[in-house]
Design a protein around this motif. Structure first.
Motif, PDB file in Angstrom:
ATOM      1  N   ALA A   1       0.834  -1.209   0.000  1.00  0.00           N
ATOM      2  CA  ALA A   1       0.000   0.000   0.000  1.00  0.00           C
ATOM      3  C   ALA A   1       0.864   1.253   0.000  1.00  0.00           C
ATOM      4  N   GLY A   2       2.020   1.177   0.694  1.00  0.00           N
ATOM      5  CA  GLY A   2       2.909   2.326   0.723  1.00  0.00           C
ATOM      6  C   GLY A   2       3.519   2.614  -0.633  1.00  0.00           C
ATOM      7  N   GLU A   3       3.927   1.551  -1.342  1.00  0.00           N
ATOM      8  CA  GLU A   3       4.495   1.700  -2.682  1.00  0.00           C
ATOM      9  C   GLU A   3       3.456   2.261  -3.640  1.00  0.00           C
ATOM     10  N   PHE A   4       2.187   1.843  -3.503  1.00  0.00           N
ATOM     11  CA  PHE A   4       1.112   2.309  -4.368  1.00  0.00           C
ATOM     12  C   PHE A   4       0.862   3.802  -4.139  1.00  0.00           C
ATOM     13  N   ARG A   5       0.911   4.263  -2.847  1.00  0.00           N
ATOM     14  CA  ARG A   5       0.679   5.673  -2.568  1.00  0.00           C
ATOM     15  C   ARG A   5       1.839   6.545  -3.069  1.00  0.00           C
ATOM     16  N   MET A   7       3.519   5.875  -5.751  1.00  0.00           N
ATOM     17  CA  MET A   7       3.285   5.952  -7.197  1.00  0.00           C
ATOM     18  C   MET A   7       2.277   7.050  -7.507  1.00  0.00           C
ATOM     19  N   LEU A   8       1.202   7.131  -6.672  1.00  0.00           N
ATOM     20  CA  LEU A   8       0.186   8.147  -6.905  1.00  0.00           C
ATOM     21  C   LEU A   8       0.770   9.552  -6.748  1.00  0.00           C
ATOM     22  N   ALA A   9       1.641   9.697  -5.790  1.00  0.00           N
ATOM     23  CA  ALA A   9       2.246  11.005  -5.563  1.00  0.00           C
ATOM     24  C   ALA A   9       3.168  11.393  -6.713  1.00  0.00           C
ATOM     25  N   GLU A  10       3.965  10.422  -7.206  1.00  0.00           N
ATOM     26  CA  GLU A  10       4.897  10.724  -8.283  1.00  0.00           C
ATOM     27  C   GLU A  10       4.176  11.001  -9.589  1.00  0.00           C
ATOM     28  N   CYS A  11       2.988  10.424  -9.764  1.00  0.00           N
ATOM     29  CA  CYS A  11       2.209  10.656 -10.981  1.00  0.00           C
ATOM     30  C   CYS A  11       1.427  11.961 -10.931  1.00  0.00           C
ATOM     31  N   GLY A  12       1.515  12.683  -9.815  1.00  0.00           N
ATOM     32  CA  GLY A  12       0.831  13.970  -9.695  1.00  0.00           C
ATOM     33  C   GLY A  12      -0.638  13.857  -9.400  1.00  0.00           C
ATOM     34  N   CYS A  13      -1.034  12.800  -8.753  1.00  0.00           N
ATOM     35  CA  CYS A  13      -2.452  12.611  -8.404  1.00  0.00           C
ATOM     36  C   CYS A  13      -2.863  13.650  -7.377  1.00  0.00           C
ATOM     37  N   GLU A  20     -11.171   7.144 -12.014  1.00  0.00           N
ATOM     38  CA  GLU A  20     -10.943   6.916 -13.427  1.00  0.00           C
ATOM     39  C   GLU A  20      -9.762   7.740 -13.929  1.00  0.00           C
ATOM     40  N   GLN A  21      -9.674   9.017 -13.450  1.00  0.00           N
ATOM     41  CA  GLN A  21      -8.545   9.847 -13.856  1.00  0.00           C
ATOM     42  C   GLN A  21      -7.240   9.268 -13.334  1.00  0.00           C
ATOM     43  N   THR A  22      -7.260   8.820 -12.131  1.00  0.00           N
ATOM     44  CA  THR A  22      -6.050   8.265 -11.516  1.00  0.00           C
ATOM     45  C   THR A  22      -5.628   6.985 -12.228  1.00  0.00           C
ATOM     46  N   MET A  23      -6.613   6.141 -12.570  1.00  0.00           N
ATOM     47  CA  MET A  23      -6.294   4.866 -13.207  1.00  0.00           C
ATOM     48  C   MET A  23      -5.659   5.097 -14.590  1.00  0.00           C
ATOM     49  N   ARG A  24      -6.160   6.091 -15.371  1.00  0.00           N
ATOM     50  CA  ARG A  24      -5.591   6.351 -16.674  1.00  0.00           C
ATOM     51  C   ARG A  24      -4.156   6.845 -16.554  1.00  0.00           C
ATOM     52  N   ALA A  25      -3.855   7.602 -15.456  1.00  0.00           N
ATOM     53  CA  ALA A  25      -2.506   8.143 -15.322  1.00  0.00           C
ATOM     54  C   ALA A  25      -1.507   7.125 -14.774  1.00  0.00           C
ATOM     55  N   THR A  26      -1.974   6.061 -14.173  1.00  0.00           N
ATOM     56  CA  THR A  26      -1.055   5.132 -13.485  1.00  0.00           C
ATOM     57  C   THR A  26      -1.122   3.715 -14.008  1.00  0.00           C
ATOM     58  N   ILE A  27      -1.997   3.408 -14.944  1.00  0.00           N
ATOM     59  CA  ILE A  27      -2.191   2.012 -15.321  1.00  0.00           C
ATOM     60  C   ILE A  27      -0.974   1.400 -16.005  1.00  0.00           C
ATOM     61  N   ASN A  28      -0.159   2.241 -16.643  1.00  0.00           N
ATOM     62  CA  ASN A  28       1.018   1.718 -17.329  1.00  0.00           C
ATOM     63  C   ASN A  28       2.233   1.646 -16.411  1.00  0.00           C
ATOM     64  N   ARG A  33       0.379  -2.636 -10.324  1.00  0.00           N
ATOM     65  CA  ARG A  33      -0.014  -4.023 -10.071  1.00  0.00           C
ATOM     66  C   ARG A  33       0.512  -4.536  -8.728  1.00  0.00           C
ATOM     67  N   VAL A  34       1.023  -3.626  -7.895  1.00  0.00           N
ATOM     68  CA  VAL A  34       1.522  -4.072  -6.569  1.00  0.00           C
ATOM     69  C   VAL A  34       0.380  -4.631  -5.727  1.00  0.00           C
ATOM     70  N   LEU A  35      -0.746  -3.966  -5.843  1.00  0.00           N
ATOM     71  CA  LEU A  35      -1.909  -4.461  -5.109  1.00  0.00           C
ATOM     72  C   LEU A  35      -2.680  -5.401  -6.011  1.00  0.00           C
ATOM     73  N   PRO A  36      -3.025  -6.582  -5.582  1.00  0.00           N
ATOM     74  CA  PRO A  36      -3.569  -7.604  -6.479  1.00  0.00           C
ATOM     75  C   PRO A  36      -5.003  -7.352  -6.914  1.00  0.00           C
ATOM     76  N   THR A  37      -5.817  -6.648  -6.046  1.00  0.00           N
ATOM     77  CA  THR A  37      -7.237  -6.519  -6.382  1.00  0.00           C
ATOM     78  C   THR A  37      -7.590  -5.059  -6.580  1.00  0.00           C
ATOM     79  N   LEU A  38      -8.684  -4.875  -7.334  1.00  0.00           N
ATOM     80  CA  LEU A  38      -9.158  -3.523  -7.597  1.00  0.00           C
ATOM     81  C   LEU A  38      -9.633  -2.845  -6.320  1.00  0.00           C
ATOM     82  N   ALA A  39     -10.260  -3.627  -5.449  1.00  0.00           N
ATOM     83  CA  ALA A  39     -10.759  -3.049  -4.186  1.00  0.00           C
ATOM     84  C   ALA A  39      -9.607  -2.526  -3.327  1.00  0.00           C
TER      85      ALA A  39
END
Length: 453
Positions: A1-5, A7-13, A20-28, A33-39
């Motif tokens: 969860a820490g690695e995922f957060r 990533m969000l910060a580095e992507c400018g979230c 949906e906006q966040t997913m388009r900016a980070t999906i690549n 994929r660090v977290l296995p589930t969408l939830a």
């Protein structure tokens, strides 16, 4: 969860992005994929957004706080010309050109800061004025305390008139504050007066208590010497102690029991002790068989009363002496009563002689004896010589025209006739005086009416 957060910060979230906006900016990004589930990814995203919003809000608060401080410092500058009695519109014209004015964007915040600053100035001025008033009141109170002409009976009107002309401190204070200081001083004076009176009363009580203790010791000494007994009186005791220091000390006592009261308290104690032993004294006297006369000495009486047993030896000498005095008084009283009874019988016999028609100044004693021998008046006078003395007096009074005894019936009737004539004459005199007074008043009224006409 820490690695995922991260990533969000580095992507400018930002905190206002949707998922949906966040997913388009980070999906690549491989870290997507660090977290296995969408939830799990959405939960991490929501936590990141909440934290970002909190951080942004804290940053805005810190910035606004700094802006407020900067604005406040501008208001506090002496060059700003801000006064606490200004309105916000008046103050704004003085500071709106200052750079710090534009730093605080919210107009309502600017007005709030100004009002808080103005209130603080007013509070500070009120505190300074209150402190100044307290200083003036303390100085005036000290003036009142050093003024010996002000006492518990001083009137506020007189003090106010005098201090208005001569005290700068008094002049600077409001009249309510002056009166408050004066009342405080009056309460202090009254408290001091009460404390002084309490101290004086305590000294007087201590003095009186010490004087009474010394006088009681003096009574102990005189009781031991036999000067204070159950029959002692204050009038007879005073000459014995008039020069004693303890008695002179009691003369200065103005409250509580006096020397006379203490003396009679002691006499009452002695009487109580004597009354408790009196039945024993009475029984011992009856057993002794002693006949007391006015010439009986104390030694004779004590010897007969004490005897040889322990009960007799327990009798106190003072009680024996008191009981002996009682016995002598009783003997004297009985003798006087017997004498009065004999004299009464003699007068009754004399009246009987005057009342008897067969007896006159020419009668003999034998005639009187023959006429009155069966009468009670004759037998009551048992002594022959007394009868002859009564008869001699009868002959003398009969020769002078009647009895001179004020108790005889003839003398009583004469007194009644005399008093009756005296009352009637005084009544006639008072009626004549009343008539003369009414006639004089009538004449005066007549004269005054004629003069007025």
């Amino acid at each position: 969860a820490g690695e995922f957060r991260r990533m969000l910060a580095e992507c400018g979230c930002r905190s206002d992005w949707t998922w949906e906006q966040t997913m388009r900016a980070t999906i690549n990004d491989p870290r997507y994929r660090v977290l296995p589930t969408l939830a799990a990814k959405q939960a991490a995203f929501q936590a990141y957004v909440s934290q970002s919003q909190k951080s942004e809000m804290e940053a805005r608060w810190a910035e606004e706080k700094e802006q407020r401080h900067t604005f406040r410092r501008m208001l506090e500058e002496p060059s700003s010309g801000i006064r606490p009695d200004m309105t916000w519109e008046e103050a704004r014209t003085l500071v709106e050109a200052h750079p710090s004015y534009a730093a605080l964007k919210d107009e309502r915040a600017r007005e709030t800061e100004f009002m808080q600053y103005a209130n603080s100035l007013n509070a500070s001025r009120r505190d300074e004025e209150a402190s100044r008033q307290r200083t003036l009141q303390a100085a005036l109170l000290e003036e009142f305390r050093t003024d010996s002409s002000i006492g518990t009976s001083s009137a506020w009107r007189e003090v106010r008139t005098r201090y208005l002309d001569g005290s700068p401190t008094f002049q600077e204070l409001a009249d309510v504050a002056r009166l408050s200081v004066f009342e405080d001083h009056m309460r202090d004076l009254e408290r001091q007066e009460k404390e002084r009176k309490r101290a004086e009363e305590q000294l007087a009580r201590d003095f009186a208590r010490d004087a009474r203790a010394q006088f009681r010791r003096l009574l102990d000494e005189h009781e031991a010497a036999g000067d204070v007994t159950v029959s002692s009186t204050w009038r007879s005791f005073v000459p014995l102690i008039v020069d004693e220091p303890a008695y002179k000390l009691m003369e200065s006592v103005t409250s509580g029991s006096s020397a006379r009261m203490l003396f009679y308290d002691r006499v009452d104690e002695l009487v109580e002790k004597y009354e408790k032993q009196r039945p024993l004294l009475k029984s011992r006297f009856a057993e002794s068989g002693l006949t007391v006369t006015v010439n009986t000495t104390y030694d004779e009486f004590a010897t007969a009363m004490i005897g040889q047993d322990e009960v007799g030896k327990s009798l106190e000498p003072a009680h024996l002496e008191t009981y002996l005095r009682e016995c002598k008084k009783r003997v004297v009283r009985e003798a006087e009563e017997a004498e009065r009874r004999v004299e009464r019988y003699r007068r009754r016999l004399l009246r009987a002689m005057h009342a008897h028609a067969d007896l006159s100044e020419k009668s003999s004693f034998e005639d009187a004896a023959e006429v009155l021998s069966n009468e009670r008046e004759w037998t009551d006078v048992a002594d022959e010589s007394s009868r002859r003395e009564v008869f001699a007096k009868f002959v003398e009074e009969a020769a002078q025209g009647g009895p001179t005894d004020p108790g005889s019936p003839e003398s009583s009737s004469k007194r009644k006739r005399s008093s009756s004539s005296t009352r009637s004459s005084s009544s006639r005199s008072s009626r004549r005086s009343s008539r003369r007074g009414s006639e004089e008043r009538s004449e005066k009224r007549g004269r005054s009416e004629s003069q007025s006409r």
